[in-house]
Design an enzyme around this catalytic site. Structure first.
Site, PDB file in Angstrom:
ATOM      1  CG  ASP A   6      98.288 -50.629  64.934  1.00 24.42           C
ATOM      2  OD1 ASP A   6      97.504 -49.662  65.005  1.00 24.42           O
ATOM      3  OD2 ASP A   6      99.341 -50.569  64.281  1.00 24.42           O
ATOM      4  CB  SER A   7      95.601 -50.096  61.381  1.00 27.58           C
ATOM      5  OG  SER A   7      96.851 -49.454  61.559  1.00 27.58           O
ATOM      6  CB  CYS A  69      95.786 -48.275  67.036  1.00 28.44           C
ATOM      7  SG  CYS A  69      95.289 -47.279  65.624  1.00 28.44           S
ATOM      8  CD  GLU A 148     101.243 -51.749  57.977  1.00 24.91           C
ATOM      9  OE1 GLU A 148     101.117 -52.907  57.543  1.00 24.91           O
ATOM     10  OE2 GLU A 148     101.203 -51.465  59.185  1.00 24.91           O
ATOM     11  CB  CYS A 180     101.056 -42.638  64.582  1.00 20.35           C
ATOM     12  SG  CYS A 180     100.780 -44.079  63.509  1.00 20.35           S
ATOM     13  CG  HIS A 182     102.234 -47.700  61.813  1.00 21.65           C
ATOM     14  ND1 HIS A 182     101.000 -47.891  62.377  1.00 21.65           N
ATOM     15  CD2 HIS A 182     102.340 -48.627  60.821  1.00 21.65           C
ATOM     16  CE1 HIS A 182     100.382 -48.889  61.758  1.00 21.65           C
ATOM     17  NE2 HIS A 182     101.172 -49.350  60.814  1.00 21.65           N
TER      18      HIS A 182
END
Ligand code: DGL
Length: 261
Positions: A6-7, A69, A148, A180, A182
């Site tokens: 993932d990012s 992702c 994040e 998403c 996240h």
């Protein structure tokens, strides 16, 4: 070995589901922390990162890749599959189909990054699976970055989340798709806003089941986990307990490492 990518931290929600479903699989988690977020980047940029990281993981011994992702799946999974036809690849897409099937009001909403929200892939998914159900797509810029930061319950963010959700709920959406990876970690913020009015839909378990179907002998290993990040690997490791995933820390044999990809 299964490579999960993932990012940043979002894919840890998918990793946790995979680790539960395939407890003996050896897993590598790769966070492209030097380039997070992907959601505000152009497709060509995301594709370049995905091809580079995929090559890094395959060269490092991963026999299967999970693109944990939605943004990278929409922008780049086809290019990756073309480049590595022999490697099984599992992508993550917003749960439009289960949400549409579960909806009683006939209206659902998809929360996603700017990139996913404008993607052809999401438009196709809606066309194929929403049927007569109305779908509102809501881009949520900055939400992945909020995860994040690990400061999830900042009152200003709670207000922002409310501003996005209330109009969707007022229109009658009874399924809110977390489009998403996240956003799975924003449940503690989103669930109290939504209350009984709608369900939050996350596809991590379905992705883990798809991995189990494709994994074959790759599922048999020592149940170890490696963490790799293109920046601040120590933050990736520290995020496990911070995000309620301390059980995954026990699988680590060495500290998270910096990856040059
Ligand atoms: N976690 C990602 C997703 O599922 C991307 C978030 C971002 O980097 O913007 O879309």
């Amino acid at each position: 070995m299964i490579g999960v990518f993932d990012s940043g931290l979002g894919g840890l929600s998918v990793l946790a589901a995979i680790a539960e479903t395939l407890p003996h699989a050896d897993l590598v988690y790769f966070a492209d922390s030097a380039h997070v977020p992907y959601g505000d980047k152009e497709d060509v940029y995301i594709r370049r990162r995905m091809l580079r990281i995929g090559a890094y993981l395959v060269d490092g011994g991963c026999q299967m890749i999970v693109v944990a992702c939605n943004t990278a799946t929409a922008a780049a999974v086809a290019a990756f599959r073309e480049a590595y036809p022999a490697v099984p690849v599992v992508g993550v897409e917003p749960g439009v189909k289960p949400a549409a099937l579960a909806s009683r009001s006939g209206r659902i909403a998809v929360l996603a990054t700017v990139s996913t929200a404008r993607s052809q892939r999401l438009a196709q998914l809606i066309e194929q699976h929403a049927g007569s159900v109305q779908v509102d797509v809501e881009a949520c810029p900055g939400w992945a970055t909020r995860v994040e930061s690990l400061h999830l319950d900042d009152p200003a963010f709670v207000e922002e989340a409310r501003r996005h959700l209330e109009p969707l709920l007022a229109k009658g959406a009874d399924q809110i798709v977390l489009g998403c990876t996240h956003y799975a970690f924003l449940r503690p913020v989103l669930a109290p806003i939504v209350g009984q009015r709608a369900a939050l839909v996350d596809v991590s378990d379905a992705v883990a089941r798809q991995c189990a179907r494709l994994a074959g002998p790759v599922a048999q290993g020592g149940g170890q986990l490696r963490l790799l990040a293109t920046a601040h690997p120590e933050r990736l490791q520290a995020a496990l307990p911070a995000l309620g995933l301390n059980h995954l820390s026990h699988r680590l044999r060495k500290p998270a490492q910096l990856a040059h990809a």
